[in-house]
Design a protein around this motif. Structure first.
Motif, PDB file in Angstrom:
ATOM      1  N   ALA A   1       4.824 -17.052  -0.396  1.00 12.79           N
ATOM      2  CA  ALA A   1       3.807 -16.777  -1.417  1.00 12.79           C
ATOM      3  C   ALA A   1       2.762 -15.792  -0.897  1.00 12.79           C
ATOM      4  CB  ALA A   1       3.142 -18.079  -1.859  1.00 12.79           C
ATOM      5  N   LEU A   2       2.395 -15.917   0.367  1.00 13.47           N
ATOM      6  CA  LEU A   2       1.451 -14.971   0.965  1.00 13.47           C
ATOM      7  C   LEU A   2       2.029 -13.553   0.966  1.00 13.47           C
ATOM      8  CD1 LEU A   2      -1.185 -14.367   2.551  1.00 13.47           C
ATOM      9  CD2 LEU A   2       0.124 -14.871   4.626  1.00 13.47           C
ATOM     10  N   ALA A   3       3.278 -13.410   1.357  1.00 13.63           N
ATOM     11  CA  ALA A   3       3.914 -12.090   1.369  1.00 13.63           C
ATOM     12  C   ALA A   3       3.993 -11.509  -0.037  1.00 13.63           C
ATOM     13  CB  ALA A   3       5.308 -12.184   1.992  1.00 13.63           C
ATOM     14  N   PHE A   4       4.329 -12.338  -1.016  1.00 17.20           N
ATOM     15  CA  PHE A   4       4.409 -11.863  -2.404  1.00 17.20           C
ATOM     16  C   PHE A   4       3.030 -11.469  -2.926  1.00 17.20           C
ATOM     17  CE2 PHE A   4       4.853 -12.246  -7.010  1.00 17.20           C
ATOM     18  CZ  PHE A   4       6.010 -11.516  -7.208  1.00 17.20           C
ATOM     19  N   ALA A   5       2.017 -12.248  -2.578  1.00 15.55           N
ATOM     20  CA  ALA A   5       0.647 -11.920  -3.011  1.00 15.55           C
ATOM     21  C   ALA A   5       0.176 -10.611  -2.374  1.00 15.55           C
ATOM     22  CB  ALA A   5      -0.297 -13.058  -2.646  1.00 15.55           C
ATOM     23  N   ILE A   6       0.518 -10.377  -1.134  1.00  9.68           N
ATOM     24  CA  ILE A   6       0.122  -9.133  -0.464  1.00  9.68           C
ATOM     25  C   ILE A   6       0.835  -7.938  -1.092  1.00  9.68           C
ATOM     26  CG2 ILE A   6       0.326  -7.865   1.717  1.00  9.68           C
ATOM     27  CD1 ILE A   6      -0.353 -10.509   3.127  1.00  9.68           C
ATOM     28  N   LEU A   7       2.104  -8.090  -1.427  1.00 10.10           N
ATOM     29  CA  LEU A   7       2.817  -7.003  -2.097  1.00 10.10           C
ATOM     30  C   LEU A   7       2.226  -6.740  -3.475  1.00 10.10           C
ATOM     31  CD1 LEU A   7       5.104  -4.947  -1.971  1.00 10.10           C
ATOM     32  CD2 LEU A   7       6.612  -6.700  -2.929  1.00 10.10           C
ATOM     33  N   THR A   8       1.881  -7.793  -4.190  1.00  8.66           N
ATOM     34  CA  THR A   8       1.240  -7.630  -5.499  1.00  8.66           C
ATOM     35  C   THR A   8      -0.095  -6.910  -5.351  1.00  8.66           C
ATOM     36  OG1 THR A   8       2.314  -9.645  -6.277  1.00  8.66           O
ATOM     37  CG2 THR A   8       0.425  -8.867  -7.534  1.00  8.66           C
ATOM     38  N   HIS A   9      -0.863  -7.278  -4.349  1.00 10.65           N
ATOM     39  CA  HIS A   9      -2.141  -6.614  -4.085  1.00 10.65           C
ATOM     40  C   HIS A   9      -1.938  -5.128  -3.814  1.00 10.65           C
ATOM     41  CE1 HIS A   9      -5.470  -5.324  -1.405  1.00 10.65           C
ATOM     42  NE2 HIS A   9      -6.195  -5.964  -2.300  1.00 10.65           N
ATOM     43  N   ALA A  10      -0.905  -4.794  -3.062  1.00  7.06           N
ATOM     44  CA  ALA A  10      -0.626  -3.383  -2.761  1.00  7.06           C
ATOM     45  C   ALA A  10      -0.320  -2.604  -4.036  1.00  7.06           C
ATOM     46  CB  ALA A  10       0.530  -3.271  -1.773  1.00  7.06           C
ATOM     47  N   PHE A  11       0.382  -3.212  -4.965  1.00  2.68           N
ATOM     48  CA  PHE A  11       0.651  -2.545  -6.235  1.00  2.68           C
ATOM     49  C   PHE A  11      -0.617  -2.398  -7.067  1.00  2.68           C
ATOM     50  CE2 PHE A  11       5.159  -3.050  -5.540  1.00  2.68           C
ATOM     51  CZ  PHE A  11       5.702  -2.002  -6.271  1.00  2.68           C
ATOM     52  N   VAL A  12      -1.435  -3.437  -7.102  1.00  3.36           N
ATOM     53  CA  VAL A  12      -2.632  -3.400  -7.944  1.00  3.36           C
ATOM     54  C   VAL A  12      -3.625  -2.351  -7.449  1.00  3.36           C
ATOM     55  CG1 VAL A  12      -4.642  -4.739  -8.687  1.00  3.36           C
ATOM     56  CG2 VAL A  12      -2.370  -5.736  -8.796  1.00  3.36           C
ATOM     57  N   VAL A  13      -3.826  -2.251  -6.142  1.00  2.46           N
ATOM     58  CA  VAL A  13      -4.771  -1.259  -5.601  1.00  2.46           C
ATOM     59  C   VAL A  13      -4.113   0.090  -5.360  1.00  2.46           C
ATOM     60  CG1 VAL A  13      -6.239  -3.017  -4.548  1.00  2.46           C
ATOM     61  CG2 VAL A  13      -4.485  -1.912  -3.178  1.00  2.46           C
ATOM     62  N   GLN A  14      -2.858   0.215  -5.725  1.00  6.08           N
ATOM     63  CA  GLN A  14      -2.103   1.459  -5.610  1.00  6.08           C
ATOM     64  C   GLN A  14      -2.074   1.984  -4.172  1.00  6.08           C
ATOM     65  OE1 GLN A  14      -4.062   3.852  -8.583  1.00  6.08           O
ATOM     66  NE2 GLN A  14      -2.716   3.068 -10.170  1.00  6.08           N
ATOM     67  N   ASP A  15      -1.603   1.152  -3.284  1.00  3.47           N
ATOM     68  CA  ASP A  15      -1.476   1.516  -1.880  1.00  3.47           C
ATOM     69  C   ASP A  15      -0.171   2.290  -1.694  1.00  3.47           C
ATOM     70  OD1 ASP A  15      -1.480   1.760   0.831  1.00  3.47           O
ATOM     71  OD2 ASP A  15      -1.471  -0.389   1.265  1.00  3.47           O
ATOM     72  N   PHE A  16      -0.224   3.597  -1.903  1.00  7.19           N
ATOM     73  CA  PHE A  16       0.969   4.422  -1.820  1.00  7.19           C
ATOM     74  C   PHE A  16       1.404   4.697  -0.390  1.00  7.19           C
ATOM     75  CE2 PHE A  16       1.399   4.686  -6.160  1.00  7.19           C
ATOM     76  CZ  PHE A  16       0.236   5.084  -6.787  1.00  7.19           C
ATOM     77  N   SER A  17       0.719   4.137   0.590  1.00  6.32           N
ATOM     78  CA  SER A  17       1.187   4.265   1.967  1.00  6.32           C
ATOM     79  C   SER A  17       2.435   3.413   2.198  1.00  6.32           C
ATOM     80  CB  SER A  17       0.089   3.877   2.950  1.00  6.32           C
ATOM     81  OG  SER A  17      -0.216   2.493   2.828  1.00  6.32           O
ATOM     82  N   LEU A  18       2.666   2.439   1.322  1.00  6.02           N
ATOM     83  CA  LEU A  18       3.900   1.638   1.378  1.00  6.02           C
ATOM     84  C   LEU A  18       4.975   2.349   0.570  1.00  6.02           C
ATOM     85  CD1 LEU A  18       2.497  -1.941   0.808  1.00  6.02           C
ATOM     86  CD2 LEU A  18       3.256  -0.946   2.931  1.00  6.02           C
ATOM     87  N   ARG A  19       6.100   2.568   1.179  1.00  4.62           N
ATOM     88  CA  ARG A  19       7.188   3.293   0.515  1.00  4.62           C
ATOM     89  C   ARG A  19       7.630   2.586  -0.758  1.00  4.62           C
ATOM     90  NH1 ARG A  19      12.846   3.754   3.249  1.00  4.62           N
ATOM     91  NH2 ARG A  19      11.616   2.484   4.634  1.00  4.62           N
TER      92      ARG A  19
END
Length: 181
Positions: free
Chosen positions: A84-102
């Motif tokens: 759940a932590l990993a999924f929440a972090i990935l969701t956060h990356a999408f919401v803040v538009q962290d395009f450093s993640l491929r």
């Protein structure tokens, strides 16, 4: 024809395009830089916990070591929390538009509304597998809890049955129920 007093080479300042306003949501901050690594670390830990969860209870049940068998439930809670932590972090990356993640860069864009950024998390292969792992962890934990409740009910049934058998041995009218052939 030109409007009187204007030159074709000098644009009218009132008709010049205005600069775009800064309405875009905030991008990743310095504090967000370590979140992807934390998510990956959580997934590696979840993998190790799942291996532990698969091996220790089975070996403990085979060898009669109750402490090893008791590891199953806390390991299931830990696995669910880590996934759940990993999924929440990935969701956060999408919401803040962290395009450093491929994965975010390939499956999102800067014009995507927030509502669709949440669903973009599981829009491709990796995110959907992570969602399935989260669902499987939750289902396994629910199954463990139900099995524990059924085990407690069964233990209570066995205790009541043994009380009935002890009473029946002393009562001749009930002795035909517990014939020992």
């Amino acid at each position: 024809m030109h409007v009187q007093g204007s030159s074709p080479l000098v644009p009218d300042p009132r008709s010049a395009p205005q600069p775009l306003s800064r309405t875009r949501e905030r991008g990743p901050t310095h504090a967000d830089a370590m979140l992807p690594e934390l998510g990956q670390f959580a997934l590696v830990l979840a993998l190790l916990v799942s291996v532990l969860q698969a091996i220790l209870p089975l070996v403990g049940a085979q060898r009669g070591i109750a402490a090893w068998t008791a590891v199953a439930r806390p390991a299931a809670y830990a696995q669910l929390a880590l996934v759940a932590l990993a999924f929440a972090i990935l969701t956060h990356a999408f919401v803040v538009q962290d395009f450093s993640l491929r994965y975010v860069a390939q499956n999102s864009n800067s014009l995507l509304p927030v509502m669709y950024r949440y669903s973009a998390v599981w829009g491709a292969h990796e995110g959907s597998l992570l969602l399935w792992a989260l669902a499987a962890s939750a289902a396994f934990l629910t199954t463990l809890r139900e099995l524990a409740a059924a085990s407690r009910r069964f233990d209570e049934f066995v205790r009541q049955l043994s009380r009935f058998n002890r009473r029946a041995k002393g009562n001749r009218s009930l002795s035909h129920f517990i014939s020992e052939d």
